[in-house]
Design a protein around this motif. Structure first.
Motif, PDB file in Angstrom:
ATOM      1  N   GLN A 527       0.853  -1.185   0.000  1.00 34.59           N
ATOM      2  CA  GLN A 527       0.000   0.000   0.000  1.00 34.59           C
ATOM      3  C   GLN A 527       0.890   1.235   0.000  1.00 34.59           C
ATOM      4  O   GLN A 527       1.764   1.397   0.851  1.00 34.59           O
ATOM      5  N   VAL A 528       0.684   2.111  -0.956  1.00 36.12           N
ATOM      6  CA  VAL A 528       1.452   3.349  -1.026  1.00 36.12           C
ATOM      7  C   VAL A 528       0.937   4.293   0.050  1.00 36.12           C
ATOM      8  O   VAL A 528      -0.272   4.502   0.192  1.00 36.12           O
ATOM      9  N   ILE A 529       1.855   4.831   0.845  1.00 40.17           N
ATOM     10  CA  ILE A 529       1.457   5.749   1.909  1.00 40.17           C
ATOM     11  C   ILE A 529       1.184   7.118   1.299  1.00 40.17           C
ATOM     12  O   ILE A 529       2.069   7.712   0.674  1.00 40.17           O
ATOM     13  N   PRO A 530      -0.027   7.648   1.438  1.00 46.19           N
ATOM     14  CA  PRO A 530      -0.361   8.940   0.817  1.00 46.19           C
ATOM     15  C   PRO A 530       0.425  10.086   1.464  1.00 46.19           C
ATOM     16  O   PRO A 530       0.879   9.992   2.605  1.00 46.19           O
ATOM     17  N   HIS A 531       0.566  11.152   0.720  1.00 45.32           N
ATOM     18  CA  HIS A 531       1.190  12.361   1.263  1.00 45.32           C
ATOM     19  C   HIS A 531       0.370  12.859   2.454  1.00 45.32           C
ATOM     20  O   HIS A 531      -0.851  12.925   2.405  1.00 45.32           O
ATOM     21  N   GLY A 532       1.067  13.180   3.527  1.00 47.57           N
ATOM     22  CA  GLY A 532       0.382  13.665   4.720  1.00 47.57           C
ATOM     23  C   GLY A 532       0.006  12.566   5.703  1.00 47.57           C
ATOM     24  O   GLY A 532      -0.528  12.862   6.779  1.00 47.57           O
ATOM     25  N   GLU A 533       0.264  11.309   5.354  1.00 44.98           N
ATOM     26  CA  GLU A 533      -0.034  10.190   6.252  1.00 44.98           C
ATOM     27  C   GLU A 533       1.253   9.453   6.584  1.00 44.98           C
ATOM     28  O   GLU A 533       2.274   9.616   5.914  1.00 44.98           O
ATOM     29  N   PHE A 534       1.206   8.616   7.638  1.00 40.47           N
ATOM     30  CA  PHE A 534       2.385   7.848   8.015  1.00 40.47           C
ATOM     31  C   PHE A 534       1.981   6.504   8.597  1.00 40.47           C
ATOM     32  O   PHE A 534       0.835   6.292   9.018  1.00 40.47           O
ATOM     33  N   LYS A 535       2.950   5.610   8.593  1.00 43.52           N
ATOM     34  CA  LYS A 535       2.792   4.273   9.163  1.00 43.52           C
ATOM     35  C   LYS A 535       3.907   4.068  10.178  1.00 43.52           C
ATOM     36  O   LYS A 535       5.083   4.314   9.885  1.00 43.52           O
ATOM     37  N   LEU A 536       3.549   3.620  11.368  1.00 42.86           N
ATOM     38  CA  LEU A 536       4.525   3.404  12.436  1.00 42.86           C
ATOM     39  C   LEU A 536       4.433   1.953  12.892  1.00 42.86           C
ATOM     40  O   LEU A 536       3.340   1.466  13.193  1.00 42.86           O
ATOM     41  N   THR A 537       5.572   1.261  12.941  1.00 48.12           N
ATOM     42  CA  THR A 537       5.605  -0.140  13.329  1.00 48.12           C
ATOM     43  C   THR A 537       6.524  -0.322  14.525  1.00 48.12           C
ATOM     44  O   THR A 537       7.729  -0.058  14.442  1.00 48.12           O
ATOM     45  N   GLY A 544      13.174  -4.799  24.718  1.00 43.23           N
ATOM     46  CA  GLY A 544      13.897  -3.711  24.079  1.00 43.23           C
ATOM     47  C   GLY A 544      12.939  -2.900  23.234  1.00 43.23           C
ATOM     48  O   GLY A 544      11.711  -3.016  23.364  1.00 43.23           O
ATOM     49  N   LEU A 545      13.488  -2.090  22.344  1.00 47.91           N
ATOM     50  CA  LEU A 545      12.641  -1.222  21.525  1.00 47.91           C
ATOM     51  C   LEU A 545      13.264  -0.991  20.158  1.00 47.91           C
ATOM     52  O   LEU A 545      14.467  -0.760  20.033  1.00 47.91           O
ATOM     53  N   ALA A 546      12.421  -1.088  19.135  1.00 48.13           N
ATOM     54  CA  ALA A 546      12.799  -0.712  17.770  1.00 48.13           C
ATOM     55  C   ALA A 546      11.512  -0.308  17.058  1.00 48.13           C
ATOM     56  O   ALA A 546      10.542  -1.066  17.042  1.00 48.13           O
ATOM     57  N   VAL A 547      11.512   0.888  16.476  1.00 52.20           N
ATOM     58  CA  VAL A 547      10.321   1.435  15.824  1.00 52.20           C
ATOM     59  C   VAL A 547      10.721   1.939  14.439  1.00 52.20           C
ATOM     60  O   VAL A 547      11.778   2.567  14.277  1.00 52.20           O
ATOM     61  N   VAL A 548       9.886   1.657  13.437  1.00 52.04           N
ATOM     62  CA  VAL A 548      10.114   2.159  12.082  1.00 52.04           C
ATOM     63  C   VAL A 548       8.937   3.055  11.710  1.00 52.04           C
ATOM     64  O   VAL A 548       7.778   2.640  11.820  1.00 52.04           O
ATOM     65  N   ILE A 549       9.238   4.295  11.292  1.00 51.22           N
ATOM     66  CA  ILE A 549       8.209   5.240  10.866  1.00 51.22           C
ATOM     67  C   ILE A 549       8.394   5.510   9.380  1.00 51.22           C
ATOM     68  O   ILE A 549       9.487   5.885   8.937  1.00 51.22           O
ATOM     69  N   GLU A 550       7.337   5.298   8.599  1.00 45.84           N
ATOM     70  CA  GLU A 550       7.387   5.487   7.155  1.00 45.84           C
ATOM     71  C   GLU A 550       6.361   6.541   6.739  1.00 45.84           C
ATOM     72  O   GLU A 550       5.206   6.488   7.153  1.00 45.84           O
ATOM     73  N   SER A 551       6.813   7.478   5.898  1.00 45.24           N
ATOM     74  CA  SER A 551       5.895   8.426   5.259  1.00 45.24           C
ATOM     75  C   SER A 551       5.929   8.156   3.755  1.00 45.24           C
ATOM     76  O   SER A 551       6.437   7.122   3.318  1.00 45.24           O
ATOM     77  N   SER A 553       7.696   9.232   1.321  1.00 41.36           N
ATOM     78  CA  SER A 553       9.000   9.061   0.670  1.00 41.36           C
ATOM     79  C   SER A 553      10.169   9.073   1.643  1.00 41.36           C
ATOM     80  O   SER A 553      11.311   9.227   1.222  1.00 41.36           O
ATOM     81  N   HIS A 554       9.899   8.937   2.940  1.00 43.63           N
ATOM     82  CA  HIS A 554      10.966   8.961   3.933  1.00 43.63           C
ATOM     83  C   HIS A 554      10.783   7.825   4.935  1.00 43.63           C
ATOM     84  O   HIS A 554       9.662   7.356   5.158  1.00 43.63           O
ATOM     85  N   VAL A 555      11.912   7.431   5.547  1.00 42.85           N
ATOM     86  CA  VAL A 555      11.893   6.374   6.564  1.00 42.85           C
ATOM     87  C   VAL A 555      12.777   6.792   7.733  1.00 42.85           C
ATOM     88  O   VAL A 555      13.903   7.262   7.547  1.00 42.85           O
ATOM     89  N   LEU A 556      12.244   6.610   8.944  1.00 40.93           N
ATOM     90  CA  LEU A 556      12.974   6.916  10.170  1.00 40.93           C
ATOM     91  C   LEU A 556      12.938   5.674  11.062  1.00 40.93           C
ATOM     92  O   LEU A 556      11.897   5.034  11.216  1.00 40.93           O
ATOM     93  N   VAL A 557      14.075   5.329  11.635  1.00 45.64           N
ATOM     94  CA  VAL A 557      14.151   4.225  12.598  1.00 45.64           C
ATOM     95  C   VAL A 557      14.472   4.807  13.967  1.00 45.64           C
ATOM     96  O   VAL A 557      15.461   5.534  14.126  1.00 45.64           O
ATOM     97  N   TYR A 558      13.611   4.495  14.931  1.00 46.84           N
ATOM     98  CA  TYR A 558      13.794   4.969  16.308  1.00 46.84           C
ATOM     99  C   TYR A 558      14.170   3.769  17.171  1.00 46.84           C
ATOM    100  O   TYR A 558      13.346   2.896  17.423  1.00 46.84           O
ATOM    101  N   ASP A 559      15.425   3.692  17.565  1.00 46.22           N
ATOM    102  CA  ASP A 559      16.002   2.611  18.352  1.00 46.22           C
ATOM    103  C   ASP A 559      16.145   1.328  17.542  1.00 46.22           C
ATOM    104  O   ASP A 559      15.447   1.112  16.553  1.00 46.22           O
ATOM    105  N   THR A 560      17.065   0.471  17.999  1.00 40.76           N
ATOM    106  CA  THR A 560      17.470  -0.675  17.180  1.00 40.76           C
ATOM    107  C   THR A 560      17.352  -2.014  17.897  1.00 40.76           C
ATOM    108  O   THR A 560      17.813  -3.026  17.374  1.00 40.76           O
ATOM    109  N   GLY A 561      16.742  -2.019  19.098  1.00 34.85           N
ATOM    110  CA  GLY A 561      16.580  -3.273  19.814  1.00 34.85           C
ATOM    111  C   GLY A 561      17.861  -3.744  20.472  1.00 34.85           C
ATOM    112  O   GLY A 561      18.914  -3.117  20.348  1.00 34.85           O
ATOM    113  N   PRO A 562      17.800  -4.883  21.188  1.00 33.87           N
ATOM    114  CA  PRO A 562      18.962  -5.361  21.954  1.00 33.87           C
ATOM    115  C   PRO A 562      19.891  -6.229  21.130  1.00 33.87           C
ATOM    116  O   PRO A 562      19.565  -6.667  20.025  1.00 33.87           O
ATOM    117  N   SER A 563      21.058  -6.518  21.696  1.00 34.33           N
ATOM    118  CA  SER A 563      21.937  -7.539  21.131  1.00 34.33           C
ATOM    119  C   SER A 563      21.534  -8.877  21.731  1.00 34.33           C
ATOM    120  O   SER A 563      21.075  -8.955  22.869  1.00 34.33           O
TER     121      SER A 563
END
Length: 792
Positions: A527-537, A544-551, A553-563
């Motif tokens: 599913q193509v993410i429309p302009h002005g909307e976002f998906k957070l996983t 631990g914690l790892a979050v991926v935010i997608e808009s 045309s951009h992608v942000l990763v917040y934290d990377t989880g444990p070893s």
């Protein structure tokens, strides 16, 4: 026979995709229906299907019956048993398989049933468990021990495009996982075990020790160990990456190729040697002796590799192929293929959830389809007609679609690398290594010479592949070609049909049209993410914690989880597979909220694999100790930006008085015109009080990630009221030792009216700012995948 085998395998597979196992009461009617239909030719094919369904359902219930009951989780238990398999050693301790002899309670918590008795514990059906023993670094297979342990049911992380560890535990007969407590009850026992698994594990361990001694500090020692005894724990991440990029990873683990090779070599050797022993041929034919030798060689090699599921599958295929010669009957290749298929499914009813199952059977099918009953082209070059070269191209072309669907890409280097590597590894490295181990029983000097030759050839091969990679890079060719987005199963099936058309016999007209059937692979299915909307996983990474935010045309990763170990972390095992599955190869920003391992343990994998354009952290100085050449900005300064109509804002409080790493966490707010998400990291109540000074307008959010995994040190009532969330998400590990999320914290969010999701219970949690016209849709991955073993 072929139809019966395929339909029976299909019945087993259908059960494995059910969200809930049918009632055990339905098993008898299913069996009766199968018997009745067998007598009626019109519906005779219902019989194998129903038999497959019966087998799949029975497997599910039998497996569940041996699992640790949920009411025993978290109790202090005293177990005795024997270490089996090859223990995995890391800087944190040792992880090992343990065969249970006895089990009894030491103490029962206030929540437990006082009526439990030792007899009830001894009646438990636990057979094999996996234990971690921290601060202990030496265990050998066959060691008998008494341990005080805490256990939990087989449980795995569930993520989009991720490895199903829970299914793997189930398929390998693991009834519980847990850890050894520090206790006076822990003691080694004098008892020895003659259990088959233990005897084999001891032999494998001794073989591994011999290899370590004979190869000493040779650079590719770990790869030789992987080829001989199936021990892969010493292979570095850099080597794994090279093997993945060049598409030869299947050559450095004991795979079906090597098992088949050992069978073939044994077959040929016996056929060559038998004429010198004419007396032996009086009783059995040369083909029968050779077939038996092939089966024995395949079984022995698979056994000393730990008899893992891939080697079991290969042994079954070899045994079926040789069966005809043992019985002096001709079994057509396609019949043998179908018999092997159903035998594998009977042995492992969840096999169809393994990538290796599909790839191995598809490769064999393609070889049967492409190399049998063909007339060689007159006048064509002898080089092109070489069977091994033709086999390489057949497998390469035919496996493009499933590789793109299962692993989201394939290596352009693969056909070149495999043409070089297969002869070297299969015909030289593996035989030399196995011969060296065998000779080491009698003569260390000759054994060392053979093993050094094998290791030198392997080292030469890897250096050559590195040089080829450099050539590709110098010509601006990415050695690994990946799809740009998820593709549909329909597109894969269409492309597979195109591959079969391309590989069809010469008499089939317009074979070249098969290339056009590959076109759907290039069409994005996600599913193509429309302009002005976002998906957070919020990914399920355990504690631990790892979050991926997608808009758009951009992608942000917040934290990377444990070893997870010396060569394993959440970045490599969870985050990167998710990004690859989404067709994401470069991320725009990586935010490491603070430097603790449960949030920063996967940084190395993300930095090397996803190549973030910008990195920010709440503890940049701490991260720079590990990455001195990487530019890392501080997130505590008030900073906001916009991507695709989405506003990202750090609620920065640059307070140097915070003494803990948790309180240095980056606090990120993501919002559009209708929807807001707050990511506060691991902040505590002191930071929450400081954030309240910003005002409710700055803190208000529809969805909040519970600070510090729902710890009692965070989520004060005033802070929750200021956020006023509709949904709270806890990122925590199943039955974790910190008791996250805290019961009082959960009650506060409930009192606020927030719906809760816990990754330990729901798997990864996906939040859509808008999805199919609905604002603020939140879903758990266990509900999406919906497998029955998540419910038992």
């Amino acid at each position: 026979m072929r139809a019966w085998c395929i339909i029976c395998a299909l019945g087993i597979a259908v059960v494995s995709y059910l969200p809930v196992l049918p009632s055990v009461l339905i098993c008898l009617p299913i069996l009766l229906l199968a018997i009745v239909c067998a007598r009626r030719p019109q519906v005779k094919y219902i019989t194998p299907f129903m038999l497959g369904v019966f087998w799949g359902v029975a497997y599910g219930y039998v497996t569940e019956s041996t699992w640790l009951p949920s009411e025993y989780e978290g109790q202090n238990l005293l177990v005795t048993g024997v270490v089996t398999g090859l223990p995995t050693i890391s800087e944190k301790g040792v992880r090992f398989d343990f065969l249970i002899d006895t089990i009894k309670p030491l103490s029962l918590s206030k929540h437990s049933k006082s009526s439990w008795s030792t007899e009830q514990f001894n009646s438990l059906a636990l057979q094999k468990i996996v234990l971690s023993w921290f601060d202990q670094f030496q265990l050998e297979p066959g060691d008998a021990w008494q341990f005080e342990v805490r256990l939990k049911r087989p449980r795995g992380q569930v993520n989009p495009h991720g490895f199903d560890y829970q299914a793997w535990l189930m398929r390998n007969g693991i009834d519980a996982t847990g850890y050894v407590r520090t206790s006076a009850f822990n003691q080694e026992l004098a008892k020895t075990s003659l259990h088959f698994d233990v005897v084999v594990s001891r032999l494998r361990y001794q073989m591994k020790q011999r290899l370590e001694g004979l190869l000493a500090d040779r650079p590719e020692r770990s790869l030789i160990q992987a080829l001989v005894v199936g021990d892969k724990q010493g292979i570095s991440q850099e080597r794994w990456q090279l093997l993945r990029d060049t598409g030869i990873i299947h050559l450095v683990v004991i795979s079906g190729l090597h098992v088949g090779l050992m069978a073939t070599l044994s077959y040929l050797l016996v056929r060559v040697a038998l004429p010198f022993f004419p007396a032996a041929i009086r009783y059995f034919s040369a083909q029968q002796y050779a077939a038996f030798a092939a089966i024995a060689a395949a079984f022995s090699y698979a056994l000393f590799a730990g008899f893992a599921l891939p080697t079991q599958r290969a042994f079954i295929m070899v045994a079926v192929a040789m069966l005809g010669q043992l019985l002096t009957r001709t079994i057509p290749l396609d019949s043998g293929f179908c018999i092997a298929l159903v035998l594998v499914m009977l042995l492992d009813p969840l096999a169809c959830h393994s990538h290796g199952f599909w790839l191995s059977f598809m490769a064999v099918f393609v070889l049967i389809y492409g190399l049998t009953h063909r007339i060689k082209i007159r006048g064509s070059s002898r080089w092109f007609n070489m069977d091994w070269l033709r086999a390489q191209w057949l497998v390469f072309i035919a496996l493009i679609p499933p590789l793109m669907y299962l692993v989201y890409g394939f290596s352009l280097l693969s056909p070149v690398a495999n043409m070089i590597a297969i002869p070297l590894v299969s015909l030289l490295v593996v035989p030399l290594a196995l011969l060296g181990v065998a000779v080491s029983i009698f003569n260390d000097i000759v054994a060392e010479f053979l093993l050094h030759m094998a290791e030198s050839i392997m080292h030469f091969l890897l250096q050559l592949l590195e040089e080829i990679q450099v050539v590709f890079a110098n010509h601006a060719i990415d050695s690994t070609w990946s799809i740009n987005a998820e593709i549909s199963l329909v597109a894969v099936i269409t492309a597979c049909l195109g591959g079969l058309l391309l590989l069809a016999p010469r008499g089939i007209p317009v074979r070249w049209c098969g290339i056009f059937l590959f076109a759907p692979l290039l069409l994005p299915n996600n599913q193509v993410i429309p302009h002005g909307e976002f998906k957070l996983t919020v990914l399920d990474v355990g504690q631990g914690l790892a979050v991926v935010i997608e808009s758009a045309s951009h992608v942000l990763v917040y934290d990377t989880g444990p070893s997870y170990g010396p060569n394993s972390d959440a970045g490599d095992r969870v985050v990167m597979p998710y990004l690859s599955g989404r067709g994401i190869h470069v991320i725009d920003m990586l935010i490491v909220s603070h430097g603790d391992d449960d949030h920063a343990g996967g940084v190395d994998s993300i930095v090397s694999g996803a190549k973030p354009r910008k990195i920010m952290s709440g503890e940049p100085a701490r991260l720079k100790e590990d990455y001195p050449t990487v530019s890392i900005a501080d997130c505590h300064q008030r900073y906001d930006w916009q991507w695709d109509g989405i506003t990202f804002e750090f609620l920065g409080i640059d307070n140097k008085s915070y003494k803990t790493a948790n309180d240095q966490s980056c606090v990120l707010r993501i919002s559009n015109a209708k929807f807001t998400v707050l990511l506060p990291g691991d902040i505590g109540k002191q930071v929450e009080r400081d954030l309240l000074r910003l005002g409710i307008a700055k803190l208000g959010a529809n969805v909040v990630l519970a600070p510090h995994h729902g710890s009692k040190s965070s989520s004060s009532w005033r802070f929750i009221q200021a956020i006023s969330p509709d949904t709270v998400i806890y990122s925590s590990g199943y039955n974790n030792s910190f008791n996250h999320p805290n019961a009082n914290v959960m009650q506060r969010y409930q009192r606020q009216g927030a719906k809760s999701y816990n990754t330990a219970e729901t798997g990864a949690v996906t939040v859509y700012s808008q999805f199919e016209g609905k604002v603020g849709v939140v879903v758990g991955q266990r509900d999406i995948d919906n497998r029955y073993w998540y419910r038992i």
